[in-house]
Design an enzyme around this catalytic site. Sequence first.
Site, PDB file in Angstrom:
ATOM      1  CB  CYS A 116      -0.339 -10.202  -2.226  1.00  0.00           C
ATOM      2  SG  CYS A 116      -0.967  -9.024  -3.415  1.00  0.00           S
ATOM      3  CG  HIS A 257       1.711  -8.215   0.551  1.00  0.00           C
ATOM      4  ND1 HIS A 257       2.527  -8.107  -0.554  1.00  0.00           N
ATOM      5  CD2 HIS A 257       0.507  -7.719   0.173  1.00  0.00           C
ATOM      6  CE1 HIS A 257       1.839  -7.571  -1.547  1.00  0.00           C
ATOM      7  NE2 HIS A 257       0.621  -7.324  -1.132  1.00  0.00           N
ATOM      8  CG  ASN A 287       1.018  -4.670  -3.784  1.00  0.00           C
ATOM      9  OD1 ASN A 287       1.614  -5.740  -3.944  1.00  0.00           O
ATOM     10  ND2 ASN A 287      -0.246  -4.605  -3.413  1.00  0.00           N
TER      11      ASN A 287
END
Length: 330
Positions: A116, A257, A287
């Site tokens: 990520c 993020h 996500n």
Amino acid sequence: MKMKWAVEIAGTGAYVPERVVTNEDFTKRLDTSDEWIVQRTGIRERRIVAPGEGTLALSVNASRQALAEAGLQPEEIDLIVIATATPEHPLPSTACELQAALGCGWIPSFDIAAACAGYVYAMVSAAQFLDCGMATKALILGAETLTSITDMEDRGTAILFGDAAGAAILQPTDDPNKGILAARLGADGARAKAVWVPGGGSAEPASIKTVNERLHYMKMKGRAIYKFAVNMMHSLVRDTAEDAGVSLDDLAYVIPHQSNLRIIESAVSRLGIPMDKVAINIDRYGNTSAASVALAFHEARETGRIKSGDLVMFVAFGAGLTWGSALLRI
Ligand code: ACO
């Protein structure tokens, strides 16, 4: 350590698959509820690729939009860096496949595996190439088909992830106000198994056993990462602003993020940053790992939320464990 890179954004693009999967779609087959998912994560829906669609297709679409916005032809790009944990194929890199799909020349093309945090790693890496003159137009992406490594039978992870790609073109700038003013990258490999895919790599190549034992899917210690993420997001934003000699009040926008709305809210409230200065799209996309910051950045530019001269803080963390931040004056 050098803390300023004279680069600017020539264009951005993003792409998400058409198929929307809502929380209700999960409640039909898993022991979960819309209420639990929204309260614990902030996610309401996510996008999932169609059969045959993968990270390359997402990347091509996002890249074409970035090229069009920058007014550039594919042959003008001289570097491709894709941040992805879910490449089109294990070999070669998705960047090489993207180079051919777009019709770029035989330019350096490689993937970055930093989960990520990958888009921030890609941005900072491309800035080095531009800074030392090895490239003049760098195409960077965060692109993921995360659902390809998500166990749809595991309620602890199935509801979290989605597929997307975000692209940006970086180029050198003479404008003394623009650039990456400060950046921090890091990793803690001792916590490699906090988020990992046990099977399908060289340690345990794909076999009937790995498939039967579902070892090709991501395993995650969610609660342990939660605490790490709040603390890391908080300290990265604070320290990166300090490195650049700017106050948190000077930040026009923070692009974190998108892993959990509660993580973002906890970190920014400790920093005293109001939520209207923080990019949030987890409710629509879940996500999307390396794509999440890239996608939110494109949305912010497209909607006019950020404009030339603004200070924008990127901050991300993920499997590795990895983390990264970059403070960009756009
Ligand atoms: N629906 C209902 N209940 C659930 C679900 C679900 N989808 N998932 C878990 N639960 C249950 C658990 O089984 C547990 O039940 P128990 O108390 O009976 O044992 C209970 O909910 C609480 O579980 P926790 O894991 O403690 O829940 P938490 O509030 O921590 O939320 C979450 C879990 C959303 C995963 C959170 O920990 C989180 O967001 N962690 C960070 C994840 C992250 O940032 N990952 C980034 C890396 S991803 C990458 O790099 C690709």
